[in-house]
Design an enzyme around this catalytic site. Structure first.
Site, mmCIF file in Angstrom:
data_model
loop_
_atom_site.group_PDB
_atom_site.id
_atom_site.type_symbol
_atom_site.label_atom_id
_atom_site.label_comp_id
_atom_site.label_asym_id
_atom_site.label_seq_id
_atom_site.Cartn_x
_atom_site.Cartn_y
_atom_site.Cartn_z
ATOM 1 N N GLY A 85 0.816 -1.208 0.000
ATOM 2 C CA GLY A 85 0.000 0.000 0.000
ATOM 3 C C GLY A 85 0.844 1.249 0.000
ATOM 4 N N GLU A 86 0.154 2.376 -0.096
ATOM 5 C CA GLU A 86 0.835 3.661 -0.048
ATOM 6 C C GLU A 86 -0.132 4.739 0.409
ATOM 7 O OE1 GLU A 86 1.374 5.681 -4.072
ATOM 8 O OE2 GLU A 86 1.238 3.562 -4.636
ATOM 9 N N ASP B 31 -6.715 13.051 10.937
ATOM 10 C CA ASP B 31 -6.925 12.421 9.623
ATOM 11 C C ASP B 31 -7.607 11.066 9.774
ATOM 12 O OD1 ASP B 31 -6.832 12.212 6.857
ATOM 13 O OD2 ASP B 31 -4.840 11.328 6.831
#
Length: 494
Positions: free
Chosen positions: A156-157, A262
């Site tokens: 993932g990123e 976030d």
């Protein structure tokens, strides 16, 4: 030998099916045991294929080794699908490790067939995309870092980093590395480490290690999935139970003076059914005055993040409210392009959740809408305040469902609701009520579950009784994990 074992299991299955009606409830338990035995045998068969492939590889018979490995991978993927369909979690870790091993060996053999003798076990393409030609030195350092681990696979990123799944000391962990080495990413990386190292909670992804040499990295707990991938599969009750656990982790962070900033489904990972908050790179200490919205996911941003004014703990509560809205209605409150969404967040009232999902009652709707008030002073003022309302709601819903099932003599459903009540009270640090429902759970489980599960429930009872006797107010992480495992097995009538 393995083929013979599988044939014998098939023979027993045919016998069970023949006398299914006679066996009654015992049929499910026997079938479950046979399924697990069959999976064990097939995993052994796959391991033998991998061993054969490695032998062929050492003899430089790369093409034959590749065929054997691809066959093993196909068998493993079919087996993984079967465990998912049958909801058998026992072999999840073993399957993951075998999959990593096969994928890594296939990559090495592919490189060897192409004439590349390199033995560095990484996926080169995703890494090379990060660097320009003149940045070969950084790529070299990243390869050096990954060579410290076994079987690195990019999984993932995010906005600033790549995530790799790796194996260290026979344990799967995850490592996070910056996409590029700049002054900005350096500051973000250091801030994340500074925040994360203060946090140690079962509902927060664990930080294991970090360093800047040979390449900046964070080593952390590996989780098999995230909320974003399962959000549409959750029913109303499961969604609320999951968020209640998330709030435990968030409350802990807030008590440490750290605001996440976030929160979104992809930043809530799931490990063995336990939700864990991750990605603290945008988090800040409560005393910080930074109000940047760089790299935030717009749909989950609070009004004060759009207007860059006064971010505090109530910003996280707003984001939890958006997640709650999405989980319960299966859609986000605001749609459109970036400008439309920003204007809506600042000025528009979203559709009422009950208009989208009629199963959402007045009280749950009130909780959700209070979280996402545009005026921070009209929101819940703390996570504890939100948890209190959510706890009262969940307790009322679960006890009502339990009483209804009892009145209908539907004791199978009674067992199900007792299981949820045990988990709920444990996550609410209400040990006496958790113990009360554990006793009820044992009563119902005796009708449907194996002696092994009854013993496991007894162990949980002993653990809770001990903590209550000693005046310990909270369950240990191990007790929470074991309870989650036992409860899931009870629900599956193991």
């Amino acid at each position: 030998m393995i083929r013979e074992v599988l044939r014998e299991i098939d023979d027993i299955e045919r016998f069970l099916n023949k006398y299914k009606d006679y066996l009654g409830e015992d049929y499910i338990k026997y079938q479950k045991t046979l399924s697990e035995l069959k999976i064990k045998a097939r995993l052994k068969e796959i391991e033998l294929k991998i061993k054969k492939a490695l032998s062929l590889k050492s003899d430089k018979e790369y093409s034959r080794a590749r065929v054997v490995l691809k066959d093993a991978l196909a068998l493993l993927e079919n087996l993984e699908d079967e465990t998912i369909n049958k909801k058998i979690k026992t072999f999840n870790n073993q399957i993951n490790l075998l999959k990593i091993q096969i994928e890594n060996e296939l990559l090495q053999i592919k490189n060897l067939l192409l004439g590349d003798e390199s033995t560095i076990n990484i996926h080169i393409n995703p890494i090379n995309m990060v660097f320009n030609i003149e940045e070969d030195e950084n790529l070299k350092k990243l390869k050096q870092l990954l060579s410290k681990y076994q079987n690195p696979v990019k999984i993932g990123e995010g906005g600033f980093a790549y995530i790799f799944r790796v194996v260290k000391n026979n344990k799967i962990v995850a490592i996070k590395v910056p996409k590029e080495l700049t002054e900005l990413t350096g500051k973000i990386f250091l801030r994340e480490i500074e925040n994360w190292k203060k946090l140690n909670h079962i509902n927060i992804v664990k930080l294991y290690d970090y360093n800047i040499h040979p390449y900046p990295y964070i080593e952390m707990e590996y989780c098999e999935t995230d909320l974003n991938k399962i959000k549409n599969k959750l029913n109303l009750r499961d969604a609320l139970m999951l968020i209640f656990e998330v709030l435990n982790g968030l409350k802990y962070a807030h008590n440490k003076g750290i605001i996440h900033k976030d929160l979104k489904p992809s930043n809530i990972l799931i490990s063995n059914g336990i939700p864990k908050i991750t990605d603290w790179d945008l988090a800040r200490e409560e005393t910080s005055k930074s109000t940047t919205i760089n790299a935030l996911t717009l749909q989950y941003s609070a009004p004060e993040q759009i207007t860059r004014t006064g971010i505090d703990k109530r910003t996280d509560i707003y984001q939890i409210g958006i997640i709650l809205y999405e989980l319960t209605t299966k859609q986000l409150p605001f749609k459109g392009d970036a400008f439309d969404i920003m204007e809506s967040i600042k000025n528009k009232t979203p559709p009422k959740p009950s208009q989208i999902n009629p199963l959402i009652d007045e009280e749950l709707e009130r909780i959700i809408l209070k979280c996402i008030q545009k005026d921070k002073n009209k929101r819940y003022q703390s996570v504890g305040e939100l948890q209190k309302d959510l706890a009262n709601y969940l307790n009322m819903q679960l006890t009502t469902e339990l009483n209804n099932s009892k009145s209908k003599n539907d004791f199978s459903r009674s067992m199900f609701y007792c299981a949820d009540l045990v988990l709920f009270h444990l996550n609410n640090n209400d040990l006496p009520n958790a113990l009360k429902y554990l006793y009820d759970l044992k009563y119902y489980a005796k009708k449907y579950c194996s002696e092994e599960i009854i013993k496991a429930i007894d162990n949980l009872i002993n653990g809770l009784e001990y903590r209550i006797k000693e005046g310990i107010k909270e369950p240990s992480d191990d007790l929470k994990i074991m309870t989650k495992i036992v409860v899931e097995k009870v629900k599956m009538r193991f």
